[in-house]
Each structure stands twice: as structure tokens, then as C-alpha cells.
Motif scaffolding. Structure first.
Motif: not given
Length: 63
Positions: A5-23
Motif C-alpha cells: 500500500c503506498p500509504r501504510c506499506a501493508k502488503e495486500v493482494s492487487y487482484a480483486g482489491n476494490p481499493y487498489r493500489p491501497f489496502c
């Protein structure tokens, strides 16, 4: 694919994430608020601006 996540640096899945690139919605909203408060700025390049206006003037005279 996992991204940070560019804001908090938490690792998240890109695919299927409605808030991408954020967590999450919170990070997405906080980033938008930072832009609105002018905490982020895009540097201005005067050479690009001059080139842009020269091209506009050139197109107007060709009509």
C-alpha cells in the motif's frame, strides 16, 4: 500478485482489491485528502509548459 500500500506499506493482494493500489478505503481516502491539502505537488517543468503553448499556437494558425 502482492503489492505494498503506498500509504501504510501493508502488503495486500492487487487482484480483486476494490481499493487498489491501497489496502483499504481509509488509506485511499487519506491519500486523496493529502492531495486536496496540497501535501503532494507535481513539480512544474517550464520547458514542457512552453512547448505545450507553442504547439497550441501552431495548431491555431494552421486552421
Amino acid at each position: 500478485m502482492m503489492v505494498r500500500c503506498p500509504r501504510c506499506a501493508k502488503e495486500v493482494s492487487y487482484a480483486g482489491n476494490p481499493y487498489r493500489p491501497f489496502c483499504c478505503e481509509r488509506c485511499k481516502t487519506a491519500d486523496l485528502a493529502a492531495w486536496a491539502d496540497e501535501q503532494y505537488k507535481i513539480p512544474e517543468d517550464k520547458a514542457d509548459e512552453i512547448s505545450y503553448y507553442n504547439n497550441i499556437n501552431k495548431e491555431e494558425t494552421e486552421c
